[in-house]
Motif scaffolding. Structure first.
Motif, PDB file in Angstrom:
ATOM      1  N   VAL A 103       0.840  -1.208   0.000  1.00  0.00           N
ATOM      2  CA  VAL A 103       0.000   0.000   0.000  1.00  0.00           C
ATOM      3  C   VAL A 103       0.872   1.255   0.000  1.00  0.00           C
ATOM      4  N   ALA A 104       1.981   1.213   0.714  1.00  0.00           N
ATOM      5  CA  ALA A 104       2.889   2.366   0.742  1.00  0.00           C
ATOM      6  C   ALA A 104       3.541   2.595  -0.629  1.00  0.00           C
ATOM      7  N   ALA A 105       3.790   1.517  -1.375  1.00  0.00           N
ATOM      8  CA  ALA A 105       4.443   1.639  -2.687  1.00  0.00           C
ATOM      9  C   ALA A 105       3.461   1.969  -3.811  1.00  0.00           C
ATOM     10  N   LEU A 106       2.184   1.662  -3.627  1.00  0.00           N
ATOM     11  CA  LEU A 106       1.207   1.839  -4.708  1.00  0.00           C
ATOM     12  C   LEU A 106       1.101   3.270  -5.242  1.00  0.00           C
ATOM     13  N   PRO A 107       1.094   4.298  -4.427  1.00  0.00           N
ATOM     14  CA  PRO A 107       0.968   5.643  -5.015  1.00  0.00           C
ATOM     15  C   PRO A 107       2.057   5.957  -6.040  1.00  0.00           C
ATOM     16  N   ALA A 108       3.291   5.573  -5.751  1.00  0.00           N
ATOM     17  CA  ALA A 108       4.376   5.821  -6.707  1.00  0.00           C
ATOM     18  C   ALA A 108       4.175   5.000  -7.974  1.00  0.00           C
ATOM     19  N   LEU A 109       3.765   3.742  -7.819  1.00  0.00           N
ATOM     20  CA  LEU A 109       3.544   2.898  -8.991  1.00  0.00           C
ATOM     21  C   LEU A 109       2.378   3.407  -9.830  1.00  0.00           C
ATOM     22  N   LEU A 110       1.314   3.811  -9.168  1.00  0.00           N
ATOM     23  CA  LEU A 110       0.147   4.310  -9.901  1.00  0.00           C
ATOM     24  C   LEU A 110       0.403   5.662 -10.540  1.00  0.00           C
ATOM     25  N   SER A 111       1.320   6.434  -9.989  1.00  0.00           N
ATOM     26  CA  SER A 111       1.614   7.733 -10.592  1.00  0.00           C
ATOM     27  C   SER A 111       2.265   7.576 -11.955  1.00  0.00           C
ATOM     28  N   LEU A 112       2.849   6.410 -12.234  1.00  0.00           N
ATOM     29  CA  LEU A 112       3.397   6.158 -13.557  1.00  0.00           C
ATOM     30  C   LEU A 112       2.301   6.243 -14.618  1.00  0.00           C
ATOM     31  N   HIS A 113       1.088   5.959 -14.235  1.00  0.00           N
ATOM     32  CA  HIS A 113      -0.030   6.041 -15.174  1.00  0.00           C
ATOM     33  C   HIS A 113      -0.307   7.486 -15.579  1.00  0.00           C
ATOM     34  N   ARG A 114       0.100   8.411 -14.732  1.00  0.00           N
ATOM     35  CA  ARG A 114      -0.033   9.823 -15.109  1.00  0.00           C
ATOM     36  C   ARG A 114       0.781  10.085 -16.363  1.00  0.00           C
ATOM     37  N   PHE A 115       1.971   9.517 -16.426  1.00  0.00           N
ATOM     38  CA  PHE A 115       2.812   9.702 -17.600  1.00  0.00           C
ATOM     39  C   PHE A 115       2.190   9.039 -18.819  1.00  0.00           C
ATOM     40  N   CYS A 116       1.493   7.940 -18.605  1.00  0.00           N
ATOM     41  CA  CYS A 116       0.790   7.293 -19.711  1.00  0.00           C
ATOM     42  C   CYS A 116      -0.270   8.239 -20.258  1.00  0.00           C
ATOM     43  N   GLY A 117      -1.004   8.893 -19.377  1.00  0.00           N
ATOM     44  CA  GLY A 117      -2.019   9.846 -19.812  1.00  0.00           C
ATOM     45  C   GLY A 117      -1.414  10.990 -20.595  1.00  0.00           C
ATOM     46  N   LEU A 118      -0.248  11.437 -20.178  1.00  0.00           N
ATOM     47  CA  LEU A 118       0.424  12.507 -20.914  1.00  0.00           C
ATOM     48  C   LEU A 118       0.854  12.018 -22.292  1.00  0.00           C
ATOM     49  N   ARG A 119       1.276  10.735 -22.376  1.00  0.00           N
ATOM     50  CA  ARG A 119       1.626  10.171 -23.688  1.00  0.00           C
ATOM     51  C   ARG A 119       0.400  10.108 -24.582  1.00  0.00           C
ATOM     52  N   VAL A 120      -0.754   9.738 -24.006  1.00  0.00           N
ATOM     53  CA  VAL A 120      -1.990   9.687 -24.777  1.00  0.00           C
ATOM     54  C   VAL A 120      -2.279  11.063 -25.358  1.00  0.00           C
ATOM     55  N   LEU A 121      -2.194  12.065 -24.520  1.00  0.00           N
ATOM     56  CA  LEU A 121      -2.490  13.426 -24.952  1.00  0.00           C
ATOM     57  C   LEU A 121      -1.501  13.892 -26.014  1.00  0.00           C
ATOM     58  N   ALA A 122      -0.213  13.641 -25.813  1.00  0.00           N
ATOM     59  CA  ALA A 122       0.799  14.064 -26.781  1.00  0.00           C
ATOM     60  C   ALA A 122       0.592  13.377 -28.127  1.00  0.00           C
ATOM     61  N   THR A 123       0.292  12.082 -28.100  1.00  0.00           N
ATOM     62  CA  THR A 123       0.042  11.346 -29.336  1.00  0.00           C
ATOM     63  C   THR A 123      -1.174  11.903 -30.053  1.00  0.00           C
ATOM     64  N   ALA A 124      -2.221  12.172 -29.306  1.00  0.00           N
ATOM     65  CA  ALA A 124      -3.443  12.706 -29.900  1.00  0.00           C
ATOM     66  C   ALA A 124      -3.192  14.084 -30.509  1.00  0.00           C
ATOM     67  N   ARG A 125      -2.440  14.917 -29.818  1.00  0.00           N
ATOM     68  CA  ARG A 125      -2.141  16.252 -30.346  1.00  0.00           C
ATOM     69  C   ARG A 125      -1.355  16.160 -31.649  1.00  0.00           C
ATOM     70  N   ARG A 126      -0.373  15.273 -31.693  1.00  0.00           N
ATOM     71  CA  ARG A 126       0.404  15.109 -32.927  1.00  0.00           C
ATOM     72  C   ARG A 126      -0.490  14.651 -34.067  1.00  0.00           C
ATOM     73  N   THR A 127      -1.408  13.742 -33.782  1.00  0.00           N
ATOM     74  CA  THR A 127      -2.322  13.251 -34.808  1.00  0.00           C
ATOM     75  C   THR A 127      -3.214  14.365 -35.321  1.00  0.00           C
ATOM     76  N   VAL A 128      -3.771  15.150 -34.404  1.00  0.00           N
ATOM     77  CA  VAL A 128      -4.642  16.252 -34.801  1.00  0.00           C
ATOM     78  C   VAL A 128      -3.869  17.262 -35.638  1.00  0.00           C
ATOM     79  N   LEU A 129      -2.670  17.598 -35.223  1.00  0.00           N
ATOM     80  CA  LEU A 129      -1.858  18.558 -35.980  1.00  0.00           C
ATOM     81  C   LEU A 129      -1.529  18.027 -37.369  1.00  0.00           C
ATOM     82  N   ALA A 130      -1.195  16.756 -37.460  1.00  0.00           N
ATOM     83  CA  ALA A 130      -0.884  16.160 -38.761  1.00  0.00           C
ATOM     84  C   ALA A 130      -2.101  16.186 -39.669  1.00  0.00           C
ATOM     85  N   LEU A 131      -3.260  15.892 -39.110  1.00  0.00           N
ATOM     86  CA  LEU A 131      -4.485  15.931 -39.912  1.00  0.00           C
ATOM     87  C   LEU A 131      -4.784  17.342 -40.378  1.00  0.00           C
ATOM     88  N   ARG A 132      -4.584  18.311 -39.507  1.00  0.00           N
ATOM     89  CA  ARG A 132      -4.826  19.709 -39.887  1.00  0.00           C
ATOM     90  C   ARG A 132      -3.882  20.142 -41.000  1.00  0.00           C
TER      91      ARG A 132
END
Length: 156
Positions: A103-132
């Motif tokens: 339980v003490a280690a879980l917050p740090a491990l789960l925070s890695l998913h924050r970076f995944c969300g940022l990757r999702v957003l960055a990928t989506a932005r690149r796709t939108v820009l390329a389409l534009r």
């Protein structure tokens, strides 16, 4: 209120939904950490189930927006879930120290998913820009991206 499908809502909405779910899960982790010893084994089992459900929902959201790293994310999720599922019976058998360490280690491990969300957003932005950029260049640019076998004939 009727909600739109995730693929229609766009990546920004999905990232916000993922962040909200992650924050709710982190609150559950914090609550489990403050659970008295007598109730801790049950709380730990419920927490493991909550993590599994959150990961499943996150993977569905990532699929909905076509995130290319969903396979790797599933692998990472499976590794963490495997560790949790191996810890549950030990905690239920009385190894509270192990459960508290997890339980003490879980917050740090789960925070890695924050970076995944940022990757999702960055990928989506690149796709939108390329389409534009493709649309801004006009119909010839779109035509040039098609394979030769499906290109319409060029009329000068």
């Amino acid at each position: 209120m009727v909600s739109r499908p995730l693929s229609v809502q766009g990546p920004h909405t999905v990232v916000r939904a993922m962040a909200h779910a992650r924050n709710a899960l982190l609150a559950r982790v914090c609550a489990a950490g403050h659970t008295p010893d007598a109730a801790f084994p049950a709380a730990f089992g419920h927490l493991a189930a909550a993590v599994e459900a959150a990961f499943r929902k996150e993977e569905i959201q990532m699929e909905a927006i076509g995130f290319p790293g969903v396979r790797e994310q599933r692998r990472d999720n499976a590794l963490l879930l495997n560790a949790l599922h191996h810890a549950v019976p030990r905690v239920e058998a009385g190894d509270l120290a192990l459960g508290r360490e997890v339980v003490a280690a879980l917050p740090a491990l789960l925070s890695l998913h924050r970076f995944c969300g940022l990757r999702v957003l960055a990928t989506a932005r690149r796709t939108v820009l390329a389409l534009r950029r493709g649309r801004a260049a006009g119909p010839l640019a779109a035509r040039a991206r098609l394979p030769a076998t499906v290109r319409p004939p060029h009329h000068a």
